[in-house]
Motif scaffolding. Structure first.
Motif, PDB file in Angstrom:
ATOM      1  N   THR A 178       0.828  -1.213   0.000  1.00 59.84           N
ATOM      2  CA  THR A 178       0.000   0.000   0.000  1.00 59.84           C
ATOM      3  C   THR A 178       0.859   1.258   0.000  1.00 59.84           C
ATOM      4  O   THR A 178       0.525   2.246  -0.657  1.00 59.84           O
ATOM      5  CB  THR A 178      -0.922   0.006   1.236  1.00 59.84           C
ATOM      6  OG1 THR A 178      -1.656  -1.220   1.276  1.00 59.84           O
ATOM      7  CG2 THR A 178      -1.887   1.177   1.204  1.00 59.84           C
ATOM      8  N   VAL A 179       1.957   1.248   0.738  1.00 59.26           N
ATOM      9  CA  VAL A 179       2.814   2.434   0.833  1.00 59.26           C
ATOM     10  C   VAL A 179       3.960   2.389  -0.174  1.00 59.26           C
ATOM     11  O   VAL A 179       4.770   3.318  -0.224  1.00 59.26           O
ATOM     12  CB  VAL A 179       3.387   2.585   2.261  1.00 59.26           C
ATOM     13  CG1 VAL A 179       2.264   2.769   3.263  1.00 59.26           C
ATOM     14  CG2 VAL A 179       4.255   1.392   2.647  1.00 59.26           C
ATOM     15  N   GLN A 180       4.047   1.328  -0.972  1.00 58.37           N
ATOM     16  CA  GLN A 180       5.131   1.190  -1.945  1.00 58.37           C
ATOM     17  C   GLN A 180       4.694   1.479  -3.377  1.00 58.37           C
ATOM     18  O   GLN A 180       5.530   1.603  -4.267  1.00 58.37           O
ATOM     19  CB  GLN A 180       5.709  -0.227  -1.873  1.00 58.37           C
ATOM     20  CG  GLN A 180       6.397  -0.542  -0.551  1.00 58.37           C
ATOM     21  CD  GLN A 180       6.858  -1.986  -0.466  1.00 58.37           C
ATOM     22  OE1 GLN A 180       6.224  -2.880  -1.035  1.00 58.37           O
ATOM     23  NE2 GLN A 180       7.960  -2.215   0.221  1.00 58.37           N
ATOM     24  N   ARG A 181       3.394   1.604  -3.595  1.00 58.46           N
ATOM     25  CA  ARG A 181       2.897   1.811  -4.950  1.00 58.46           C
ATOM     26  C   ARG A 181       3.138   3.253  -5.401  1.00 58.46           C
ATOM     27  O   ARG A 181       2.638   4.187  -4.789  1.00 58.46           O
ATOM     28  CB  ARG A 181       1.399   1.484  -5.027  1.00 58.46           C
ATOM     29  CG  ARG A 181       1.101   0.024  -4.770  1.00 58.46           C
ATOM     30  CD  ARG A 181      -0.397  -0.244  -4.721  1.00 58.46           C
ATOM     31  NE  ARG A 181      -0.647  -1.647  -4.490  1.00 58.46           N
ATOM     32  CZ  ARG A 181      -0.704  -2.571  -5.444  1.00 58.46           C
ATOM     33  NH1 ARG A 181      -0.578  -2.196  -6.707  1.00 58.46           N
ATOM     34  NH2 ARG A 181      -0.902  -3.836  -5.163  1.00 58.46           N
ATOM     35  N   LYS A 182       3.878   3.431  -6.475  1.00 59.54           N
ATOM     36  CA  LYS A 182       4.201   4.765  -6.961  1.00 59.54           C
ATOM     37  C   LYS A 182       2.957   5.532  -7.396  1.00 59.54           C
ATOM     38  O   LYS A 182       2.897   6.759  -7.275  1.00 59.54           O
ATOM     39  CB  LYS A 182       5.192   4.677  -8.123  1.00 59.54           C
ATOM     40  CG  LYS A 182       6.561   4.135  -7.734  1.00 59.54           C
ATOM     41  CD  LYS A 182       7.487   4.103  -8.929  1.00 59.54           C
ATOM     42  CE  LYS A 182       8.862   3.569  -8.539  1.00 59.54           C
ATOM     43  NZ  LYS A 182       9.792   3.520  -9.698  1.00 59.54           N
ATOM     44  N   GLU A 183       1.952   4.787  -7.882  1.00 59.78           N
ATOM     45  CA  GLU A 183       0.776   5.449  -8.439  1.00 59.78           C
ATOM     46  C   GLU A 183      -0.245   5.841  -7.382  1.00 59.78           C
ATOM     47  O   GLU A 183      -1.235   6.515  -7.701  1.00 59.78           O
ATOM     48  CB  GLU A 183       0.122   4.547  -9.496  1.00 59.78           C
ATOM     49  CG  GLU A 183      -0.494   3.269  -8.942  1.00 59.78           C
ATOM     50  CD  GLU A 183       0.488   2.117  -8.841  1.00 59.78           C
ATOM     51  OE1 GLU A 183       0.027   0.968  -8.779  1.00 59.78           O
ATOM     52  OE2 GLU A 183       1.701   2.373  -8.828  1.00 59.78           O
ATOM     53  N   LYS A 193     -11.304   4.688 -10.633  1.00 58.58           N
ATOM     54  CA  LYS A 193     -12.257   3.685 -10.168  1.00 58.58           C
ATOM     55  C   LYS A 193     -11.766   2.290 -10.551  1.00 58.58           C
ATOM     56  O   LYS A 193     -11.393   2.047 -11.697  1.00 58.58           O
ATOM     57  CB  LYS A 193     -13.636   3.939 -10.779  1.00 58.58           C
ATOM     58  CG  LYS A 193     -14.689   2.930 -10.369  1.00 58.58           C
ATOM     59  CD  LYS A 193     -16.036   3.243 -10.993  1.00 58.58           C
ATOM     60  CE  LYS A 193     -17.085   2.224 -10.574  1.00 58.58           C
ATOM     61  NZ  LYS A 193     -18.422   2.523 -11.155  1.00 58.58           N
ATOM     62  N   GLY A 194     -11.734   1.384  -9.576  1.00 54.63           N
ATOM     63  CA  GLY A 194     -11.276   0.027  -9.823  1.00 54.63           C
ATOM     64  C   GLY A 194      -9.780  -0.169  -9.699  1.00 54.63           C
ATOM     65  O   GLY A 194      -9.292  -1.306  -9.791  1.00 54.63           O
ATOM     66  N   GLN A 195      -9.017   0.898  -9.496  1.00 56.38           N
ATOM     67  CA  GLN A 195      -7.566   0.794  -9.387  1.00 56.38           C
ATOM     68  C   GLN A 195      -7.185   0.009  -8.131  1.00 56.38           C
ATOM     69  O   GLN A 195      -7.765   0.179  -7.059  1.00 56.38           O
ATOM     70  CB  GLN A 195      -6.942   2.184  -9.335  1.00 56.38           C
ATOM     71  CG  GLN A 195      -5.430   2.202  -9.198  1.00 56.38           C
ATOM     72  CD  GLN A 195      -4.884   3.624  -9.220  1.00 56.38           C
ATOM     73  OE1 GLN A 195      -5.458   4.506  -9.856  1.00 56.38           O
ATOM     74  NE2 GLN A 195      -3.786   3.853  -8.537  1.00 56.38           N
ATOM     75  N   VAL A 196      -6.186  -0.861  -8.242  1.00 58.95           N
ATOM     76  CA  VAL A 196      -5.672  -1.579  -7.079  1.00 58.95           C
ATOM     77  C   VAL A 196      -4.865  -0.609  -6.221  1.00 58.95           C
ATOM     78  O   VAL A 196      -3.921   0.017  -6.693  1.00 58.95           O
ATOM     79  CB  VAL A 196      -4.801  -2.779  -7.504  1.00 58.95           C
ATOM     80  CG1 VAL A 196      -4.181  -3.438  -6.276  1.00 58.95           C
ATOM     81  CG2 VAL A 196      -5.627  -3.796  -8.276  1.00 58.95           C
ATOM     82  N   ILE A 197      -5.249  -0.486  -4.960  1.00 56.42           N
ATOM     83  CA  ILE A 197      -4.580   0.454  -4.056  1.00 56.42           C
ATOM     84  C   ILE A 197      -3.822  -0.271  -2.945  1.00 56.42           C
ATOM     85  O   ILE A 197      -3.126   0.364  -2.144  1.00 56.42           O
ATOM     86  CB  ILE A 197      -5.604   1.414  -3.421  1.00 56.42           C
ATOM     87  CG1 ILE A 197      -6.722   0.636  -2.737  1.00 56.42           C
ATOM     88  CG2 ILE A 197      -6.169   2.359  -4.476  1.00 56.42           C
ATOM     89  CD1 ILE A 197      -7.731   1.499  -2.016  1.00 56.42           C
ATOM     90  N   GLY A 198      -3.916  -1.589  -2.897  1.00 57.27           N
ATOM     91  CA  GLY A 198      -3.218  -2.372  -1.888  1.00 57.27           C
ATOM     92  C   GLY A 198      -3.735  -3.798  -1.902  1.00 57.27           C
ATOM     93  O   GLY A 198      -4.554  -4.169  -2.746  1.00 57.27           O
TER      94      GLY A 198
END
Length: 256
Positions: A178-183, A193-198
């Protein structure tokens, strides 16, 4: 999905269970990068560790729903929920009324944003009984309402109007990705909408909760602390808390 009754259930892991989960994660990590005979040894050790852990844990549904506005008098045995000096958004004391919806699934299950928005805050709440890795997203929802007007010919007309409502959604008990995703790991970043956030976190990173799940909660005002909301309120504060933290089924649909 099974709808759980958590009013008297035990949800927190012991320190022994947390340490065991950490050891299993290390074994799985080694197993992914080791070859030949070492892989077999790690697989055997991991299987043994998994058997030992499952003996300590109660049977759990892999996919289940934990209800909103449920008075969970037996679940919250962390000091975070029974401390008059510890307040979040003004809520403290013996907090047992659940203010979100829990969606249980296996560790590593991806979590998607329910709507487009902007990252409000993201981080790690490490205390036992807290959210672990968590992200809060600000959403601007378009709400359709119907108004009733009379024209000059005394004919009744219904007119639909659209208003924008700002809400903040918290996704808690996630994993380190969750805290490593650049996006999606910095405030201000746009979310689709629908984006993976963790992904759903394990016991050692989700705040110490036995069942891997995402705690999803809505708020009508921004949190007064970064990446945090009170996941439960006291019975006395319930009427006010339910107004500030409305039923997530308004956006998730009739889950139960």
């Amino acid at each position: 999905m099974t709808v759980g009754d958590h009013r008297t259930s035990q949800g927190m892991a012991t320190l022994q269970q947390i340490q065991q989960a950490k050891r299993m994660a290390v074994l799985r990590s080694i197993g992914r990068w080791t070859r030949c005979f070492a892989v077999k040894l790690v697989t055997i050790a991991s299987s043994l560790g998994r058997i030992q852990l499952h003996r300590m844990l109660p049977p759990l549904n892999r996919y289940a729903i934990g209800k909103y506005d449920e008075n969970r008098v037996g679940m919250y045995d962390s000091d975070l929920f029974d401390n008059l000096d510890n307040t979040i958004d003004g809520y403290g004391g013996r907090r047992t009324v659940h203010l979100g919806i829990d969606l249980s699934a296996p560790v590593g299950t991806p979590v998607h944003a329910f709507a487009s928005g902007v990252v409000h805050s993201v981080g790690y709440n490490p205390d036992h009984g807290d959210y672990g890795y968590v992200i809060v997203i600000e959403h601007h929802l378009q709400l359709l309402s119907s108004s009733h007007n009379n024209n000059n010919n005394n004919n009744n007309n219904n007119q639909n109007t659209t208003t924008t409502r700002r809400v903040w959604a918290l996704y808690g008990h996630l994993d380190k990705s969750t805290v490593q995703r650049k996006e999606s790991s910095r405030p201000g970043l746009p979310i689709r909408k629908g984006q993976v956030i963790g992904r759903l976190g394990d016991i050692y990173e989700n705040g110490g909760w036995l069942a891997p799940h995402v705690h999803f909660q809505l708020s009508t005002k921004p949190p007064d602390q970064p990446h945090d909301m009170p996941g439960a309120s006291s019975v006395e504060d319930r009427p006010t808390a339910l107004l500030q933290y409305p039923d997530p089924r308004y956006v998730l649909g009739p889950l139960y």
